[in-house]
Design a protein around this motif. Sequence first.
Motif, PDB file in Angstrom:
ATOM      1  N   ARG A 162      12.005   5.410   0.491  1.00  0.00           N
ATOM      2  CA  ARG A 162      11.539   4.937  -0.812  1.00  0.00           C
ATOM      3  C   ARG A 162      10.423   5.815  -1.384  1.00  0.00           C
ATOM      4  O   ARG A 162       9.509   5.345  -2.048  1.00  0.00           O
ATOM      5  CB  ARG A 162      11.055   3.481  -0.729  1.00  0.00           C
ATOM      6  CG  ARG A 162      12.116   2.499  -0.241  1.00  0.00           C
ATOM      7  CD  ARG A 162      11.682   1.083  -0.467  1.00  0.00           C
ATOM      8  NE  ARG A 162      10.808   0.569   0.579  1.00  0.00           N
ATOM      9  CZ  ARG A 162       9.692  -0.103   0.332  1.00  0.00           C
ATOM     10  NH1 ARG A 162       9.310  -0.351  -0.902  1.00  0.00           N
ATOM     11  NH2 ARG A 162       8.955  -0.531   1.345  1.00  0.00           N
ATOM     12  N   GLY A 163      10.474   7.094  -1.104  1.00  0.00           N
ATOM     13  CA  GLY A 163       9.424   7.995  -1.550  1.00  0.00           C
ATOM     14  C   GLY A 163       9.563   8.409  -3.007  1.00  0.00           C
ATOM     15  O   GLY A 163      10.655   8.418  -3.563  1.00  0.00           O
ATOM     16  N   ILE A 164       8.430   8.718  -3.612  1.00  0.00           N
ATOM     17  CA  ILE A 164       8.423   9.245  -4.983  1.00  0.00           C
ATOM     18  C   ILE A 164       7.888  10.671  -4.903  1.00  0.00           C
ATOM     19  O   ILE A 164       6.765  10.901  -4.438  1.00  0.00           O
ATOM     20  CB  ILE A 164       7.489   8.403  -5.898  1.00  0.00           C
ATOM     21  CG1 ILE A 164       7.888   6.926  -5.822  1.00  0.00           C
ATOM     22  CG2 ILE A 164       7.522   8.929  -7.325  1.00  0.00           C
ATOM     23  CD1 ILE A 164       6.781   5.988  -6.277  1.00  0.00           C
ATOM     24  N   PRO A 214       0.825  -1.210   0.000  1.00  0.00           N
ATOM     25  CA  PRO A 214       0.000   0.000   0.000  1.00  0.00           C
ATOM     26  C   PRO A 214       0.861   1.262   0.000  1.00  0.00           C
ATOM     27  O   PRO A 214       1.891   1.303   0.661  1.00  0.00           O
ATOM     28  CB  PRO A 214      -0.780  -0.119   1.306  1.00  0.00           C
ATOM     29  CG  PRO A 214       0.039  -1.006   2.179  1.00  0.00           C
ATOM     30  CD  PRO A 214       0.773  -1.934   1.273  1.00  0.00           C
ATOM     31  N   TYR A 215       0.410   2.225  -0.783  1.00  0.00           N
ATOM     32  CA  TYR A 215       1.098   3.518  -0.857  1.00  0.00           C
ATOM     33  C   TYR A 215       0.187   4.617  -0.318  1.00  0.00           C
ATOM     34  O   TYR A 215      -1.041   4.526  -0.396  1.00  0.00           O
ATOM     35  CB  TYR A 215       1.479   3.839  -2.309  1.00  0.00           C
ATOM     36  CG  TYR A 215       2.864   3.369  -2.667  1.00  0.00           C
ATOM     37  CD1 TYR A 215       3.133   2.005  -2.812  1.00  0.00           C
ATOM     38  CD2 TYR A 215       3.899   4.280  -2.858  1.00  0.00           C
ATOM     39  CE1 TYR A 215       4.410   1.572  -3.139  1.00  0.00           C
ATOM     40  CE2 TYR A 215       5.179   3.853  -3.187  1.00  0.00           C
ATOM     41  CZ  TYR A 215       5.433   2.502  -3.322  1.00  0.00           C
ATOM     42  OH  TYR A 215       6.694   2.077  -3.630  1.00  0.00           O
ATOM     43  N   ILE A 216       0.821   5.645   0.200  1.00  0.00           N
ATOM     44  CA  ILE A 216       0.075   6.819   0.655  1.00  0.00           C
ATOM     45  C   ILE A 216       0.595   8.046  -0.067  1.00  0.00           C
ATOM     46  O   ILE A 216       1.677   8.031  -0.654  1.00  0.00           O
ATOM     47  CB  ILE A 216       0.266   7.054   2.173  1.00  0.00           C
ATOM     48  CG1 ILE A 216       1.763   7.185   2.503  1.00  0.00           C
ATOM     49  CG2 ILE A 216      -0.346   5.942   2.995  1.00  0.00           C
ATOM     50  CD1 ILE A 216       2.045   8.014   3.695  1.00  0.00           C
ATOM     51  N   ARG A 217      -0.225   9.102  -0.026  1.00  0.00           N
ATOM     52  CA  ARG A 217       0.226  10.382  -0.551  1.00  0.00           C
ATOM     53  C   ARG A 217       0.266  11.338   0.627  1.00  0.00           C
ATOM     54  O   ARG A 217      -0.689  11.428   1.396  1.00  0.00           O
ATOM     55  CB  ARG A 217      -0.769  10.869  -1.608  1.00  0.00           C
ATOM     56  CG  ARG A 217      -0.380  12.160  -2.271  1.00  0.00           C
ATOM     57  CD  ARG A 217      -1.406  12.435  -3.365  1.00  0.00           C
ATOM     58  NE  ARG A 217      -1.035  13.614  -4.141  1.00  0.00           N
ATOM     59  CZ  ARG A 217      -1.427  14.841  -3.852  1.00  0.00           C
ATOM     60  NH1 ARG A 217      -2.182  15.068  -2.788  1.00  0.00           N
ATOM     61  NH2 ARG A 217      -1.064  15.853  -4.625  1.00  0.00           N
ATOM     62  N   THR A 218       1.375  11.999   0.807  1.00  0.00           N
ATOM     63  CA  THR A 218       1.538  12.838   1.985  1.00  0.00           C
ATOM     64  C   THR A 218       1.136  14.278   1.719  1.00  0.00           C
ATOM     65  O   THR A 218       1.177  14.755   0.587  1.00  0.00           O
ATOM     66  CB  THR A 218       3.013  12.911   2.438  1.00  0.00           C
ATOM     67  OG1 THR A 218       3.750  13.610   1.426  1.00  0.00           O
ATOM     68  CG2 THR A 218       3.593  11.547   2.676  1.00  0.00           C
ATOM     69  N   SER A 219       0.736  14.958   2.786  1.00  0.00           N
ATOM     70  CA  SER A 219       0.724  16.415   2.819  1.00  0.00           C
ATOM     71  C   SER A 219       1.618  16.765   3.990  1.00  0.00           C
ATOM     72  O   SER A 219       1.297  16.444   5.120  1.00  0.00           O
ATOM     73  CB  SER A 219      -0.673  16.953   3.121  1.00  0.00           C
ATOM     74  OG  SER A 219      -1.501  16.733   2.029  1.00  0.00           O
ATOM     75  N   GLU A 221       4.726  10.317  -2.642  1.00  0.00           N
ATOM     76  CA  GLU A 221       4.085   9.008  -2.528  1.00  0.00           C
ATOM     77  C   GLU A 221       5.068   8.107  -1.798  1.00  0.00           C
ATOM     78  O   GLU A 221       6.223   7.996  -2.194  1.00  0.00           O
ATOM     79  CB  GLU A 221       3.761   8.435  -3.908  1.00  0.00           C
ATOM     80  CG  GLU A 221       2.572   9.142  -4.526  1.00  0.00           C
ATOM     81  CD  GLU A 221       2.214   8.622  -5.915  1.00  0.00           C
ATOM     82  OE1 GLU A 221       1.341   9.242  -6.538  1.00  0.00           O
ATOM     83  OE2 GLU A 221       2.802   7.613  -6.359  1.00  0.00           O
ATOM     84  N   LEU A 222       4.582   7.502  -0.726  1.00  0.00           N
ATOM     85  CA  LEU A 222       5.458   6.677   0.107  1.00  0.00           C
ATOM     86  C   LEU A 222       4.789   5.342   0.381  1.00  0.00           C
ATOM     87  O   LEU A 222       3.569   5.277   0.530  1.00  0.00           O
ATOM     88  CB  LEU A 222       5.674   7.349   1.467  1.00  0.00           C
ATOM     89  CG  LEU A 222       6.601   8.551   1.593  1.00  0.00           C
ATOM     90  CD1 LEU A 222       6.360   9.233   2.927  1.00  0.00           C
ATOM     91  CD2 LEU A 222       8.046   8.103   1.488  1.00  0.00           C
TER      92      LEU A 222
END
Lengths: 365, 600
Positions: free
Chosen positions: B427-429, B403-408, B446-447
Amino acid sequence: MPKSVYIHIPFCKSICSYCDFCKILYNEKCASLYLDNLEKEIKERYKNEEIETIYIGGGTPSALSIENLEKLFKIIKIFNLSPSYEFTFEMNVSDINKEKLELLKENKVNRVSVGIETVNPKYMKFLNRYNYKEDVEEKITLLKRYFSNINLDLMYAFQGETLSDVESDLSFVINLKPQHISIYSLIIEEHTKLYVDKVKPIDETLERDMYYNIIEILEKYGYNHYEISNFSLPHYESAHNLVYWNNERYYGFGLSASGYIDDFRYTNIKSINMYNEGIYKHEEEKISKRIDMENELILGLRKIKGISKKHFKDKFSSSIEDNFDIIDLVKNKMLIDDGENIYIPKDMLYVSNSILVNFIGGSND
Amino acid sequence: MDKSHIRNFSIIAHIDHGKSTLADRILEKTHAVSEREAKAQLLDSMDIERERGITIKLNTASLKYYYKGEEYLLNLIDTPGHVDFSYEVSRSLASCEGAILVVDAAQGIEAQTLANLYLALDNNLTIIPVINKIDLPNADIEKVKKELIDLIGFDDDEIVLTSAKTGVGIEELLNRIVEKIPSPTGDEKAPLQALIFDSIFDPYRGVVISTRIFNGTLKVGDTIKMMETGATYEVVELLINTPKEVKKTTLTAGEVGFISASIKSISDVKVGDTITLAKDEAKSPLPGYKPMKSMVFCGLYPIESSKFEDLRDALAKLQLNDASLVFEPETSTALGFGFRCGFLGLLHMDIIKERVTREFNIDLITTAPSVVYEAILTNGDKILVDAPTKMPDKTVLKEIREPYIRTSIFTPSEYIGPIMELCQNKRGIYVSMDYIDPTRVNIHYELPLSEIVYDFFDKLKSFTKGYASFDYEMIGYKPSDLVKMDILLNGEIIDALSVIVHKDFAYTRGRCVVQSLRKSIPRQLFEVPIQASIGNHVIARETVKALRKDVLAKCYGGDITRKRKLLEKQKEGKKRMKQVGSVELPQEAFMSVLSMDSED
């Protein structure tokens, strides 16, 4: 039935940096008053049992003046001594002289324990204890003219000490040919000067090497390792101390002394002023059968021979195995069961707490 | 009470922006509590809440307020502030018509300010923006106003300025609540529809339900029916919290209150279910909640294996007012019987652990948190892997996804560098960066979720001296080159220490983990080799040296009592450790497998 007596003499002429026993600087008047109260305490409590061992410790019992020593020995006459008694008296090197030795001898003392600790000048200031080789040799030679059962105390694991430092203290003591040697690693206890000075213990691996080295040397010289920190020539084990390790009953008299009478372990008060006002006992604890069995193991496994399984069963009408889970400990070679005795193997002695902790757990009710 | 004089609202905010203090001030202002009773932060009734300063459990207060000579009933429905609890926030919000959005006058808008605002807007709530803590010396009211106007689109005159600490602006805020927030709608004569938005277990009353009546009227003595579970009960008491308990005879459409109905069976009450009357059932239930998906899983094991059933009971009771907690029995070779538990996030996990220990007196070992992976097998089947031990053998594995998340990440711009470095290491994008104003940015990355479950938040805080705030949303699964890394102690695989890692990072991780384990495992009586292996291939090794010294050098007459105390203390320390094979492991050892800080 108690058959042993410990008497505490809390006076010292100087205070050693590591000592956490109950002690005060010597004062003739105070000591005399103390002895009066000691007599009262003994008369109040002692029920005329036959006594096999007496141990007068301190503090520094030998610091007492001749007058006070005479007073003390007069009190000792209260006890009904068994024909084959052991009577130990603790002495400082500096107190050893003809007059005192003669007095001891006349008064049935038959074992003397002397605190040497170290003869290495490098560590005398650290311990605040100054026993120079030449003095020690002279005094012990004198002592040996009067007594043929002598213990010498040594310590090791001082900051900066090396294996060869330990060996040279040890060979000095061996050369004096005492019947008994007690040798303790330095413990930095709370309420001592060392603790206040924030002295750190030495590296554990080095300390362990010192310990096993000591055992090897002493055994080579014919000393029998019979308790974690105690060695003796054959038949010269300390009968008095064995009472403790055998979890047997004994009286403790004097300031801060503790004893084990009937089902109670008690400790006397630690304030000299209160003691001298006739308040002796400070606290006592009833020992349940379970706690007594635990103590039997915790104390008994200090002995290299360990505990006799039969003795345990006779004493408690129930076996060790019925009360303690020792199967895994035996399987993992932390305990040896040779059929007769249960004991801690030598290589585990220096971590014996990790084994004893398995026997703790009973509540005292 | 007449519906037009009722206002149901929540307070939403970023953590520490003063939500609970503001709630207290409102309680005081409406004379709900006397000064004497005004213990700090009244709505936070649980010990842990008060200590951690986080509102975990929902709480509702019904307050009287006079506006232009008329009496109004203000129902304040408290919400938790942390990102982990967005599910509970949305539960609260479903029971309201309005929300107060609190922003700290010194901090400005933060990640969770926005996250909570969006939740409120999703529920069609009327928002009253409040700038709080205006008494602070470093308050920058104009700047925060500008953020609220530019970023969210409020009008200048909508914004209320308060200091919950001094009480400034509270009356204006209360007036604004009456003026702006719509009164509840609903028909008191229609069949009963009451939403269960929370419940707790009371040892004397059984399950107590927090409810919002949307339609109809509920009276003491009515027989109610849970529309999903079908269970029926007779209402014993109806209560509101002012915040003292006050008994009511009826609750009508628009009102909020508590129902006690001698409910002994915890499973009969499901948060999100609709209550109706057995004799006059509503045609359909209210829209419930989507059950929240657990993000983080870990094993909970009682240190004393005899407490397994107690642990089951404890988890069931906690689940009652925390529907987001899921658990099922799990067996570990190393740890015995325990439960695999799913949590909304790490904080949620910590709180549950702490409540089990504190409220139920069960000492726990928790295994390292893990996320849920998707494994696609060669035969096309998809299985969910929520524990490393469930990872399929590589011979049948076609693909593994994580699972990936999108950060703020809201941060002052000077910390952009360290934050980007942190995200790369995890390993973030990189996605994008929005400037809020010339000095503050919102960074999107995206992490993999697995990279943030352990120390991401701590690191973020320390890299930015606490200035950054963080929120995330799930964006789905992506294929990833993942492998299971086993840990061996004394040559034996300890299943509870296995962990899933990315192949490219496996060697580094293996080294970190064994080093960290060496530090956290106390010396034992024998030497303990620690190995990390992938398949049968050992990738890192360390050794816990044997204990060298643990002895009472001296033990004479009076020493026994003292020495016993020492041994007893030692035994207490042992109690907090779990015997795994021949090795005693402390709790920290189980977390060591997440360690990413290498010595070299």
